[in-house]
Write an enzyme that holds these catalytic residues in place. Structure first.
Site, PDB file in Angstrom:
ATOM      1  N   GLY A  57       0.739  -1.271  -0.136  1.00  0.00           N
ATOM      2  CA  GLY A  57      -0.050   0.025   0.011  1.00  0.00           C
ATOM      3  C   GLY A  57       0.634   1.339  -0.009  1.00  0.00           C
ATOM      4  O   GLY A  57       2.229   1.300   0.077  1.00  0.00           O
ATOM      5  N   ASP A  58       0.234   2.327   0.040  1.00  0.00           N
ATOM      6  CA  ASP A  58       0.587   3.734  -0.091  1.00  0.00           C
ATOM      7  C   ASP A  58       1.428   4.068   1.177  1.00  0.00           C
ATOM      8  O   ASP A  58       2.384   4.569   1.091  1.00  0.00           O
ATOM      9  CB  ASP A  58      -0.546   4.507  -0.359  1.00  0.00           C
ATOM     10  CG  ASP A  58      -0.195   5.969  -0.625  1.00  0.00           C
ATOM     11  OD1 ASP A  58       0.569   6.083  -1.476  1.00  0.00           O
ATOM     12  OD2 ASP A  58      -0.822   6.877   0.069  1.00  0.00           O
TER      13      ASP A  58
ATOM     14  N   ALA B 281       3.130   2.153   3.348  1.00  0.00           N
ATOM     15  CA  ALA B 281       4.319   1.532   3.456  1.00  0.00           C
ATOM     16  C   ALA B 281       5.346   2.238   2.345  1.00  0.00           C
ATOM     17  O   ALA B 281       6.366   2.394   2.966  1.00  0.00           O
ATOM     18  CB  ALA B 281       3.898   0.089   2.982  1.00  0.00           C
TER      19      ALA B 281
ATOM     20  N   VAL C  82      -5.575 -12.337   5.192  1.00  0.00           N
ATOM     21  CA  VAL C  82      -5.548 -12.216   6.546  1.00  0.00           C
ATOM     22  C   VAL C  82      -6.614 -13.328   7.386  1.00  0.00           C
ATOM     23  O   VAL C  82      -6.511 -13.272   8.639  1.00  0.00           O
ATOM     24  CB  VAL C  82      -5.972 -10.817   7.014  1.00  0.00           C
ATOM     25  CG1 VAL C  82      -4.599  -9.918   6.694  1.00  0.00           C
ATOM     26  CG2 VAL C  82      -7.279 -10.382   6.655  1.00  0.00           C
TER      27      VAL C  82
ATOM     28  N   ASP D 221      -0.627   8.414  16.073  1.00  0.00           N
ATOM     29  CA  ASP D 221      -0.956   9.573  15.245  1.00  0.00           C
ATOM     30  C   ASP D 221       0.047  10.292  14.982  1.00  0.00           C
ATOM     31  O   ASP D 221       1.038  10.768  15.845  1.00  0.00           O
ATOM     32  CB  ASP D 221      -1.876  10.459  16.452  1.00  0.00           C
ATOM     33  CG  ASP D 221      -2.436  11.596  15.990  1.00  0.00           C
ATOM     34  OD1 ASP D 221      -1.802  12.190  15.157  1.00  0.00           O
ATOM     35  OD2 ASP D 221      -3.597  11.814  16.156  1.00  0.00           O
ATOM     36  N   HIS D 222       0.259  10.302  13.467  1.00  0.00           N
ATOM     37  CA  HIS D 222       1.584  10.955  13.188  1.00  0.00           C
ATOM     38  C   HIS D 222       1.953  12.374  13.673  1.00  0.00           C
ATOM     39  O   HIS D 222       3.038  12.596  13.608  1.00  0.00           O
ATOM     40  CB  HIS D 222       1.734  10.882  11.411  1.00  0.00           C
ATOM     41  CG  HIS D 222       0.990  11.799  10.830  1.00  0.00           C
ATOM     42  ND1 HIS D 222      -0.323  11.870  10.570  1.00  0.00           N
ATOM     43  CD2 HIS D 222       1.266  13.116  10.261  1.00  0.00           C
ATOM     44  CE1 HIS D 222      -0.703  12.790   9.744  1.00  0.00           C
ATOM     45  NE2 HIS D 222       0.423  13.520   9.516  1.00  0.00           N
TER      46      HIS D 222
ATOM     47  N   ASP E 134     -11.847  12.900  10.435  1.00  0.00           N
ATOM     48  CA  ASP E 134     -10.685  12.712   9.709  1.00  0.00           C
ATOM     49  C   ASP E 134      -9.358  13.556  10.481  1.00  0.00           C
ATOM     50  O   ASP E 134      -8.135  13.005  10.601  1.00  0.00           O
ATOM     51  CB  ASP E 134     -10.417  13.260   8.113  1.00  0.00           C
ATOM     52  CG  ASP E 134      -9.161  13.051   7.374  1.00  0.00           C
ATOM     53  OD1 ASP E 134      -8.625  11.763   7.606  1.00  0.00           O
ATOM     54  OD2 ASP E 134      -8.978  13.727   6.828  1.00  0.00           O
TER      55      ASP E 134
ATOM     56  N   HIS F  35      -6.093  14.176  15.334  1.00  0.00           N
ATOM     57  CA  HIS F  35      -4.700  15.301  15.314  1.00  0.00           C
ATOM     58  C   HIS F  35      -5.082  16.333  16.442  1.00  0.00           C
ATOM     59  O   HIS F  35      -4.294  16.716  17.302  1.00  0.00           O
ATOM     60  CB  HIS F  35      -4.449  15.534  13.979  1.00  0.00           C
ATOM     61  CG  HIS F  35      -4.136  14.275  12.894  1.00  0.00           C
ATOM     62  ND1 HIS F  35      -3.530  13.368  13.505  1.00  0.00           N
ATOM     63  CD2 HIS F  35      -4.503  14.404  11.850  1.00  0.00           C
ATOM     64  CE1 HIS F  35      -3.338  12.508  12.481  1.00  0.00           C
ATOM     65  NE2 HIS F  35      -3.931  13.138  11.348  1.00  0.00           N
TER      66      HIS F  35
ATOM     67  N   LYS G 198      -9.730  21.364   3.998  1.00  0.00           N
ATOM     68  CA  LYS G 198      -9.010  21.070   2.450  1.00  0.00           C
ATOM     69  C   LYS G 198      -9.227  22.413   1.668  1.00  0.00           C
ATOM     70  O   LYS G 198     -10.316  23.088   1.774  1.00  0.00           O
ATOM     71  CB  LYS G 198      -9.708  19.758   1.883  1.00  0.00           C
ATOM     72  CG  LYS G 198      -9.721  18.649   2.869  1.00  0.00           C
ATOM     73  CD  LYS G 198      -8.567  17.981   2.623  1.00  0.00           C
ATOM     74  CE  LYS G 198      -8.467  16.683   3.347  1.00  0.00           C
ATOM     75  NZ  LYS G 198      -7.104  16.234   3.872  1.00  0.00           N
TER      76      LYS G 198
HETATM   77  C1  BG6 Z   1      -4.290  12.646   7.748  1.00  0.00           C
HETATM   78  C2  BG6 Z   1      -5.572  13.025   7.200  1.00  0.00           C
HETATM   79  O1  BG6 Z   1      -4.300  12.171   8.988  1.00  0.00           O
HETATM   80  O2  BG6 Z   1      -3.504  13.853   8.002  1.00  0.00           O
HETATM   81  C3  BG6 Z   1      -5.349  13.657   5.919  1.00  0.00           C
HETATM   82  O3  BG6 Z   1      -5.983  11.667   6.847  1.00  0.00           O
HETATM   83  C4  BG6 Z   1      -4.600  14.895   5.945  1.00  0.00           C
HETATM   84  O4  BG6 Z   1      -6.706  14.075   5.134  1.00  0.00           O
HETATM   85  C5  BG6 Z   1      -3.406  14.287   6.738  1.00  0.00           C
HETATM   86  O5  BG6 Z   1      -4.118  15.449   4.694  1.00  0.00           O
HETATM   87  C6  BG6 Z   1      -2.523  15.803   7.214  1.00  0.00           C
HETATM   88  O6  BG6 Z   1      -1.344  15.413   7.705  1.00  0.00           O
HETATM   89  P1  BG6 Z   1      -0.188  16.518   7.640  1.00  0.00           P
HETATM   90  O7  BG6 Z   1       0.902  16.023   8.175  1.00  0.00           O
HETATM   91  O8  BG6 Z   1       0.074  16.565   6.271  1.00  0.00           O
HETATM   92  O9  BG6 Z   1      -0.747  17.792   8.079  1.00  0.00           O
END
Ligand code: BG6
Length: 489
Positions: free
Chosen positions: A15-16, A18, A86, A177-178, A235, A240, A336
């Protein structure tokens, strides 16, 4: 610290996520020597790829990084592919054989990281089979890494959590949560708890309001199919933004470690005021972009319904009812196709109790935390302007911005988070209780919107390239406040 022993098993390896994030992050860890000879990666997915094909994909995913072909080849040689369904128990047996073989070959000592980069619909099934088919080793650590979305509402999130926690201990589940891997997000702890000037003022006696903006210029691109069923509230806000809110409003942890921080974050999120249905429309507004500058409206994007009611923008006023933050509005907005790509926090301090100068009004002190795209902090102060005849006071801003060298040196969020998983450090991950309280807050808003306000004529209500609908400004103006971050001003 160096040459960690780990076997990664990545579900969803084709996937994307990865390809865009995980392989480059692992490569950086490899370059720095944190992963060296004693690691291997098994990529799995349904597609019938071969080891050679996965290695080719891995090489391509790091091709634009400045390293020699030899280094890249050596790194890619640690990757193995296993086609995997899976739900098929036999496939787990085959996977386990390969895992044992690689464990011996690379002297890994039983340490396994299972990274679920798949649809959450499979999390429970995978967790179960990993345990029942004995992929979980006895001699090393076994950690499960999962990604958002964690549920669609509180109920589905609970079901998901039950399905995983039956098979893995909370301490071995690393929910990513990145945003928590971003350097300036992690810096919030230092700003708040390493500076007496901020720690002593960080409460409702001195802070007037906090503003969080997460603006994106891009639209939904090729993710419209997913986004249509989710929208900006789920989302971006549920995860976040509420994570940022918790870092900004939590009480001081006893120490900077996973347990103490988790306790305080949970407590902050538990203190979120849950809105009654009739309070939602006053405190939360939603938007959907219309066309502008030659860009299509959301409803014109492919895979989007012509009368879609999905919000691509949210602004809201959040209240955290703990001792320090009751009565401090926390304004948030995200969307967005906004004017700028930028994640920024503005902490606006209260006015002086008494103004002794002839200026009609002094600007408030503002601490700005720039998260993306130009990390740094700035502080707005009032100072005397040069003048021989009078005493004008005006604002100056002290700026700290990452130099380009520092920026280049800053590890990407996934690299840091993956290394944390290898180290077993859960400080910058999300605990189930945080997810639970976040969904409680979000569900109240979503339910109110779903009950009223399904009139398709309310959208679109903001133009591509703007800062969202007018109501997002009015939300603050009503309280006598305004957005500090206004790139269009
Ligand atoms: C993701 C969302 O979790 O975070 C996306 O699903 C969003 O829709 C993205 O674009 C934003 O991340 P960043 O690090 O670019 O602010």
């Amino acid at each position: 610290m160096k040459d960690r022993k780990t076997l990664f098993i990545i579900f969803g390896a084709t996937g994307d996520l990865a390809q865009r994030k995980l392989y480059p992050a692992l490569f950086n860890l490899y370059q720095k020597g944190f992963l060296k000879d004693k690691f291997a990666v098994i990529g799995t997915a349904r597609r019938p790829w071969t080891n050679e094909h996965l290695q080719e994909v891995v090489r391509n995913s790091v091709a634009d990084m400045e390293y020699s072909a030899l280094e890249i080849n050596q790194f890619a040689s640690h990757f193995y592919y296993q086609s995997h369904n899976v739900t098929d128990t036999q496939h787990y047996e085959t996977l386990n054989k390969l895992a044992d073989q690689l464990d011996k070959k690379y002297d890994i000592g039983g340490n396994r990281i299972f990274y679920l980069a798949t649809s959450p619909a499979f999390f429970g099934t995978i967790a179960k089979h990993l345990r029942t088919q004995k992929l979980v080793t006895e001699n090393g650590y076994n950690r499960l890494v999962i990604e958002k979305p964690f549920g669609h509402n509180l109920k589905t999130a609970k079901d998901l959590n039950d399905s995983i926690s039956k098979y893995f201990d909370e301490k071995d589940i690393f929910q990513i949560d990145h945003y928590l891997g971003k350097e300036m997000v992690q810096s919030i702890y230092a700003i708040r708890f390493a500076n007496p000037i901020f720690s002593s003022l960080w409460n409702n006696r001195y802070i007037s309001n906090i503003q969080i903006t997460v603006g994106e210029v891009l639209g939904v691109e090729e993710r419209a199919g997913y986004y249509e069923n989710v929208g900006a509230l789920r989302d971006m806000v549920q995860n976040h933004i509420l994570q940022l809110v918790s870092l900004l409003t939590m009480n001081a942890p006893v120490a900077y470690n996973a347990d103490d921080i988790e306790r305080e974050k949970i407590s902050a999120l538990k203190s979120l005021k849950i809105y009654e249905p009739d309070e939602v429309s006053r405190n939360f507004i939603r938007g959907q972009y219309g066309p502008a500058y030659g860009m299509p409206a959301y409803r014109e994007e492919s895979q989007v319904s012509k009368d879609s009611m999905t919000e691509t923008f949210v602004a809201g006023k959040i209240q955290v009812n703990n001792m320090n933050f009751a009565d401090v509005p926390i304004y948030i907005r995200t969307g967005k196709r906004m004017a700028v790509k930028g994640t920024r926090i503005d902490v606006v301090f209260k006015d002086m109790p008494n103004n002794i100068f002839s200026n009609e009004k002094l600007n408030p002190n503002v601490l700005t935390i720039n998260i993306d795209p130009n990390p740094g902090t700035s502080l707005r102060l009032n100072e005397k302007e040069v003048s021989e005849t009078s005493y004008p006071v005006s604002s100056v801003t002290m700026n700290f911005r990452y130099s380009s060298a520092l920026k280049a040196k800053t590890p990407e969020a996934y690299e840091k988070l993956l290394f944390d998983v290898i180290k077993g450090d859960a400080t910058n991950f999300v605990h189930w209780k945080e997810v639970e309280y976040s969904w409680k807050f979000i569900d109240a808003i979503r339910e109110a919107w779903d009950q009223n306000g399904q009139d398709p004529a309310i959208f679109p209500n903001y133009e591509c390239g703007s800062m969202g609908p007018r109501e997002a400004d009015e939300l603050l103006i009503r309280d006598g406040n305004y957005w500090e971050f206004n790139p269009l001003r």
